[in-house]
Design an enzyme around this catalytic site. Structure first.
Site, PDB file in Angstrom:
ATOM      1  N   TYR A  25       0.835  -1.204   0.000  1.00 42.30           N
ATOM      2  CA  TYR A  25       0.000   0.000   0.000  1.00 42.30           C
ATOM      3  C   TYR A  25       0.872   1.257   0.000  1.00 42.30           C
ATOM      4  CZ  TYR A  25      -3.047   3.677   1.882  1.00 42.30           C
ATOM      5  OH  TYR A  25      -3.716   4.858   2.090  1.00 42.30           O
ATOM      6  N   SER A 107      -4.320  12.309   8.339  1.00 38.71           N
ATOM      7  CA  SER A 107      -5.211  12.021   7.220  1.00 38.71           C
ATOM      8  C   SER A 107      -6.645  11.814   7.688  1.00 38.71           C
ATOM      9  CB  SER A 107      -4.729  10.758   6.497  1.00 38.71           C
ATOM     10  OG  SER A 107      -5.684  10.318   5.546  1.00 38.71           O
ATOM     11  N   GLN A 128      -5.722  16.833   7.330  1.00 36.30           N
ATOM     12  CA  GLN A 128      -5.968  16.705   5.891  1.00 36.30           C
ATOM     13  C   GLN A 128      -7.398  16.262   5.653  1.00 36.30           C
ATOM     14  OE1 GLN A 128      -6.283  13.353   4.411  1.00 36.30           O
ATOM     15  NE2 GLN A 128      -6.922  14.294   2.489  1.00 36.30           N
ATOM     16  N   TYR A 130     -10.453  15.047   2.952  1.00 38.64           N
ATOM     17  CA  TYR A 130     -11.023  14.607   1.680  1.00 38.64           C
ATOM     18  C   TYR A 130     -12.462  15.093   1.627  1.00 38.64           C
ATOM     19  CZ  TYR A 130      -7.133  11.365   0.843  1.00 38.64           C
ATOM     20  OH  TYR A 130      -5.898  10.812   0.613  1.00 38.64           O
ATOM     21  N   THR A 156      -7.239  18.160   0.162  1.00 36.79           N
ATOM     22  CA  THR A 156      -6.728  17.392  -0.972  1.00 36.79           C
ATOM     23  C   THR A 156      -7.703  17.488  -2.136  1.00 36.79           C
ATOM     24  OG1 THR A 156      -5.484  15.867   0.416  1.00 36.79           O
ATOM     25  CG2 THR A 156      -6.096  15.090  -1.764  1.00 36.79           C
ATOM     26  N   ARG A 165      -4.668   1.033  -8.048  1.00 27.75           N
ATOM     27  CA  ARG A 165      -3.368   0.525  -7.617  1.00 27.75           C
ATOM     28  C   ARG A 165      -3.487  -0.995  -7.594  1.00 27.75           C
ATOM     29  NH1 ARG A 165      -4.543   4.744  -2.898  1.00 27.75           N
ATOM     30  NH2 ARG A 165      -4.690   6.551  -4.274  1.00 27.75           N
ATOM     31  N   LYS A 252      -3.723  20.857  -1.521  1.00 23.13           N
ATOM     32  CA  LYS A 252      -2.806  19.790  -1.914  1.00 23.13           C
ATOM     33  C   LYS A 252      -3.276  19.133  -3.217  1.00 23.13           C
ATOM     34  CE  LYS A 252      -0.856  15.459  -0.032  1.00 23.13           C
ATOM     35  NZ  LYS A 252      -1.378  14.468  -0.996  1.00 23.13           N
ATOM     36  N   HIS A 276       0.027  13.194  -5.613  1.00 22.23           N
ATOM     37  CA  HIS A 276      -0.446  12.171  -4.680  1.00 22.23           C
ATOM     38  C   HIS A 276       0.535  11.004  -4.614  1.00 22.23           C
ATOM     39  CE1 HIS A 276      -4.255  11.654  -2.349  1.00 22.23           C
ATOM     40  NE2 HIS A 276      -3.753  10.445  -2.164  1.00 22.23           N
ATOM     41  N   ARG A 279       0.121   8.111  -7.018  1.00 24.35           N
ATOM     42  CA  ARG A 279      -0.934   7.144  -6.721  1.00 24.35           C
ATOM     43  C   ARG A 279      -2.257   7.469  -7.414  1.00 24.35           C
ATOM     44  NH1 ARG A 279      -0.009   4.082  -2.317  1.00 24.35           N
ATOM     45  NH2 ARG A 279      -2.082   4.237  -1.381  1.00 24.35           N
TER      46      ARG A 279
END
Length: 387
Positions: A25, A107, A128, A130, A156, A165, A252, A276, A279
């Protein structure tokens, strides 16, 4: 234990001590992983100018990031599932950052909650965010961050849709891990990790479970998160978050000059030149290649930071000499955390600080504030000649 002299030493220990799904990861990018690789390799193209016969006494790496004094212009980047790399990982990383004198960023997708980190540290940390569809949950999340004393929000912008991924899909990534035969066989060789995990109650996304509507246990979490990242995020939405958050705001995921200009118009305090960590959009340029064009466009009007590919103090030096006012390490501190817990994060910071200090001195500089393009040899057309 062998001496820790470089980040690669921590990475080797990390790989041995952490379950494969969480190592993968961290140590992966999307699709072909081209951008993930070039984030690092493009730093190798920049050369440092050696200068001699300069008084090197009384050196300092101290600086500021968005008005905050730092021991060096390096922050710990937000990394999802840090608490799966080592039990109570976010708490341990935040404590190490506080003692060292650099910012820690938590996060949204952390294992330890905002409150967990606040209860175990004294220095303000950054949060951070989302953007998700559940507006009530997000408003509550921002209130919790304010109540915890977070003095900056890192919003972000580049994860409205999740980049694929391959390793995560093949490993069946989850927190906590699902006990398939393959996972059980791997965990049998990672007994130290497992023992520490059994001793903590923090083993899922504690910013979400018990806070988001209808998410009261792990079984409800996976379906909720799969639907929540909001593809409607646009610059008008960013403006609304600027109004909601009355403290420092960092945007970001800026990798284009036009987006940097829009971030400036929003009234953000800083931007992070970032892809990122390779990613999301594979095939995008590395962060360090895009730094100078963005600085040329907005650098005297807004604080410009950078993340992606930084694995050494020399990488930090190169980014600062190119004009960045701050840098972020993600994988580098995760290697240390997974290898040795809080001590490993401290070791990572020590390695980067020593490399930064010594390299700065050999470039003929005593004060990190004096770094500039004069310390570098930059290849012609480093940013590329694209049509």
């Amino acid at each position: 234990m062998p001496a820790i002299t470089e980040i690669a030493d921590l990475k080797r220990l990390y790989k041995r001590r952490v379950p494969k799904m969480f190592y993968d990861y961290c140590e992966s990018g999307s699709w072909t992983e081209q951008t993930f690789r070039e984030n690092c390799s493009d730093y190798d193209q920049l050369r440092l100018r050696q200068r001699v016969a300069v008084d090197m006494t009384n050196r300092t790496t101290k600086g500021e990031m968005i008005g905050r004094e730092v021991a060096m212009p390096v922050a710990l980047a937000p990394v999802g599932m840090t608490g799966m790399q080592h039990a109570d990982g976010e708490i341990l990383a935040a404590k190490a950052a506080e003692k060292f004198g650099v910012p820690f960023t938590l996060s949204t997708m952390s294992i330890c909650s905002i409150e967990d980190v606040a209860d175990n540290t004294t220095a303000p940390f950054w949060f951070q965010l989302y953007v998700m569809r559940d507006a009530q949950f997000i408003d509550n999340l921002l209130s919790r961050a304010k109540d915890a004393g977070c003095d900056a929000m890192v919003l972000t912008l580049d994860l409205q849709i999740l980049g694929q991924r391959h390793k995560d899909i093949k490993n069946g990534l989850s927190a906590p891990p699902k006990l398939t035969p393959m996972v059980i066989a791997d965990l049998a060789t990672k007994w130290g990790w497992g023992m520490r995990m059994l001793q903590t109650h923090r083993r899922t996304f504690r910013n979400i479970v018990g806070h988001a509507q209808s998410v009261n246990d792990i079984s409800q979490l996976h379906s909720w998160t799969a639907e929540q990242f909001d593809p409607r995020l646009d610059w008008d939405t960013v403006k609304e978050y600027r109004k909601k958050w009355d403290r420092k705001m960092i945007l970001k995921g800026i990798l284009d000059v036009e987006d940097a200009k829009k971030a400036l118009d929003i009234g953000a305090d800083a931007i992070i030149v970032s892809n990122h960590g390779g990613r999301q959009l594979d095939g995008a340029l590395s962060s360090i290649r895009m730094l100078r064009p963005i600085l040329d466009a907005v650098g005297d009007k807004i604080e410009v930071h950078i993340d992606g590919g930084i694995r050494s103090g020399q990488d930090v030096l190169k980014a600062l000499a190119m004009g960045a006012k701050g840098t972020y390490i993600g994988r580098a501190f995760i290697y240390g955390l997974g290898a040795m817990g809080e001590q490993g994060v401290t070791e990572a910071l020590n390695v980067i600080h020593k490399e930064l200090d010594v390299s700065m001195a050999l470039c003929g500089e005593r004060d990190i504030a004096n770094l500039g393009a004069h310390n570098l040899l930059i290849p012609k057309a480093f940013e590329g000649e694209w049509h």
